[in-house]
Design a protein around this motif. Structure first.
Motif, short mmCIF file in Angstrom:
data_model
loop_
_atom_site.label_atom_id
_atom_site.label_comp_id
_atom_site.label_asym_id
_atom_site.label_seq_id
_atom_site.Cartn_x
_atom_site.Cartn_y
_atom_site.Cartn_z
N ASN A 181 0.88 -1.16 0.00
CA ASN A 181 0.00 0.00 0.00
C ASN A 181 0.92 1.22 0.00
N PRO A 182 0.94 2.03 -1.07
CA PRO A 182 -0.13 2.26 -2.04
C PRO A 182 0.10 1.73 -3.45
N THR A 183 1.25 1.08 -3.73
CA THR A 183 1.65 0.85 -5.12
C THR A 183 1.07 -0.40 -5.75
N GLY A 184 0.66 -1.37 -4.92
CA GLY A 184 0.19 -2.65 -5.45
C GLY A 184 1.30 -3.58 -5.86
N ALA A 185 2.56 -3.25 -5.54
CA ALA A 185 3.66 -4.17 -5.82
C ALA A 185 3.54 -5.40 -4.92
N LEU A 186 4.05 -6.53 -5.40
CA LEU A 186 3.91 -7.79 -4.69
C LEU A 186 5.26 -8.48 -4.57
N ILE A 187 5.72 -8.67 -3.34
CA ILE A 187 6.98 -9.35 -3.10
C ILE A 187 6.75 -10.85 -3.21
N ASP A 188 7.56 -11.53 -4.01
CA ASP A 188 7.38 -12.96 -4.22
C ASP A 188 8.11 -13.77 -3.15
N ARG A 189 8.06 -15.10 -3.28
CA ARG A 189 8.68 -15.97 -2.28
C ARG A 189 10.16 -15.66 -2.11
N ALA A 190 10.87 -15.47 -3.21
CA ALA A 190 12.31 -15.20 -3.12
C ALA A 190 12.57 -13.93 -2.31
N GLY A 191 11.76 -12.91 -2.53
CA GLY A 191 11.92 -11.67 -1.77
C GLY A 191 11.62 -11.86 -0.30
N LEU A 192 10.59 -12.63 0.02
CA LEU A 192 10.26 -12.88 1.41
C LEU A 192 11.35 -13.70 2.10
N GLU A 193 11.91 -14.64 1.37
CA GLU A 193 13.01 -15.42 1.94
C GLU A 193 14.24 -14.55 2.18
N ARG A 194 14.44 -13.56 1.30
CA ARG A 194 15.57 -12.64 1.48
C ARG A 194 15.37 -11.76 2.71
N VAL A 219 -2.96 -7.09 4.69
CA VAL A 219 -4.39 -6.82 4.64
C VAL A 219 -4.96 -6.96 3.23
N TYR A 220 -4.11 -6.78 2.20
CA TYR A 220 -4.61 -6.91 0.82
C TYR A 220 -4.39 -8.31 0.25
N ARG A 221 -3.94 -9.24 1.08
CA ARG A 221 -3.78 -10.62 0.62
C ARG A 221 -5.12 -11.17 0.14
N GLY A 222 -5.10 -11.85 -1.00
CA GLY A 222 -6.33 -12.34 -1.60
C GLY A 222 -6.79 -11.54 -2.79
N THR A 223 -6.06 -10.46 -3.12
CA THR A 223 -6.43 -9.61 -4.26
C THR A 223 -5.40 -9.67 -5.37
N GLU A 224 -4.63 -10.74 -5.42
CA GLU A 224 -3.57 -10.84 -6.43
C GLU A 224 -4.15 -10.86 -7.85
N GLN A 225 -3.45 -10.22 -8.76
CA GLN A 225 -3.86 -10.25 -10.17
C GLN A 225 -3.48 -11.58 -10.82
N GLY A 226 -2.48 -12.25 -10.29
CA GLY A 226 -2.06 -13.55 -10.79
C GLY A 226 -2.02 -14.55 -9.65
N ASP A 227 -1.01 -15.40 -9.65
CA ASP A 227 -0.89 -16.41 -8.61
C ASP A 227 -0.55 -15.76 -7.27
#
Length: 370
Positions: free
Chosen positions: A163-176, A193-201
């Motif tokens: 929030n606010p950009t809508g960017a999504l950190i993937d698994r590799a980023g979370l592991e980092r 809080v925005y989990r569940g609104t993904e545009q893809g997987d």
């Protein structure tokens, strides 16, 4: 405790009842209780349930049913790993009260929800902000995050989806980020809080990749039920025990009626989230098409969430720009300055589609004449 004014909430409080078309809203278009009950198949059952409900405090940590349903949103979590709170805003506040104090250090990835910088500062902690950049797709520079760490760092704070950009950190980023936090024994507080609104997987939760990961969330955004004011903390049991000590002095528990309807929504999560994704994915296409033909607008397309951070090529600071748009068109955006980043506006695109289309059309005409 002194704390700085909450920029976004001050903006909303001042203007959201005075606009014709609200494109500052961040929740997926709200459900009525009748719609929720129809999705859950409980239309006949609900009146009897409520009639028999005794208005006690209920289970202090949240009902066993609701905590189990929240735990089911994550791999490897149990009801004991869930504490029900008054919205994500209550969850975040409680985590900071529990973990952070004078002399501690917090690394916050910004722009973000203002809680993640203002609250730890109000508690006497030093906060280092690591700024996201548009050129990086609004994704973190992990080397910069690592460089910001100190032996006193207690928490790395981020929002994912952002929030606010809508960017999504993937698994590799979370592991980092987990690796970075682990180096000094820090927690990672991930406002999801925005989990569940993904545009893809979908991507994993932080609690699925790090043993000191904390996820906060609620029924407000993807579940379209902000009026319940119901959220949760997911994390290690010992942390939740400590959080509960603080909550005993504030809210004690959530309301039983709120708990009941939240459990209803999570019990029908597949249907509720299907509706939300249909709205967010269809509406993002509308916004994408508008930006493509509007020469004064540009953005990094969101990967998730309900908001986009849009640059408008108008020689005005974002607050004045948004006030002018409100007065001239009736359309409400959120100025980037309210989120600590000048030069952008935050557009909420998860409202009813006709509202989004009409609002963007009005703004487009205004920009053409500007």
């Amino acid at each position: 405790m002194k704390i700085e004014p909450f920029g976004v909430e001050q903006w909303m409080n001042a203007w959201e009842t005075k606009c014709a078309l609200n494109l500052a809203e961040t929740c997926v278009a709200s459900l009525t209780l009748a719609e929720l009950m129809q999705m859950a198949g409980t239309t006949q059952q609900m009146p009897g349930d409520l009639a028999q409900m005794k208005m006690t405090y209920g289970e202090i940590r949240g009902s066993t049913r609701l905590r189990g349903l929240v735990a089911g949103l994550f791999h490897g979590q149990r009801a004991e790993n869930v504490l029900i709170t008054h919205g994500t805003i209550g969850a975040n506040h409680m985590v900071y009260q529990t973990l952070v104090g004078a002399g501690d250090h917090v690394v916050a990835i910004t722009p973000t929800y203002q809680q993640h910088t203002a609250i730890p500062r109000s508690l006497g902690a030093e906060v280092t902000e690591v700024a996201l950049q548009e050129v990086d797709g609004w994704l973190p520079d992990w080397d910069a995050v690592a460089a910001a760490m100190t032996p006193a760092t207690k928490v790395i704070a981020l929002t994912n989806p952002n929030n606010p950009t809508g960017a999504l950190i993937d698994r590799a980023g979370l592991e980092r980020v987990a690796q970075i936090a682990r180096s000094v024994g820090a927690w990672v507080l991930c406002d999801e809080v925005y989990r569940g609104t993904e545009q893809g997987d979908p991507v994993p939760s932080i609690v699925e990749v790090y043993d000191k990961g904390i996820s906060t969330g609620s029924t407000s955004k993807a579940y379209s039920l902000a009026g319940l004011r119901l959220g949760w903390i997911v994390g290690p049991e010992a942390l939740l025990d400590d959080c509960e000590v603080h909550r005993d002095y504030t809210t004690i528990s959530v309301g039983m009626v709120d708990d009941y309807f939240a459990a209803m929504a999570l019990g029908a999560k597949d249907t509720v989230l299907e509706r939300s994704r249909e709205i967010t994915r269809g509406n993002l296409a509308v916004l994408r098409d508008w930006v493509a033909v509007q020469p004064k607008a540009s953005f990094v397309e969101p990967k998730a969430g309900t908001t986009a951070f849009v640059k408008l090529d108008v020689p005005m600071v974002s607050y004045d720009l948004c006030v002018s748009l409100l007065r001239d068109t009736g359309v409400m955006f959120t100025p980037g300055s309210a989120l600590g980043r000048e030069g952008y506006v935050r557009i909420g695109f998860a409202c009813q589609r006709d509202v989004l289309k009409e609002g963007l059309a009005r703004v487009g005409q205004w920009l053409d004449a500007a």
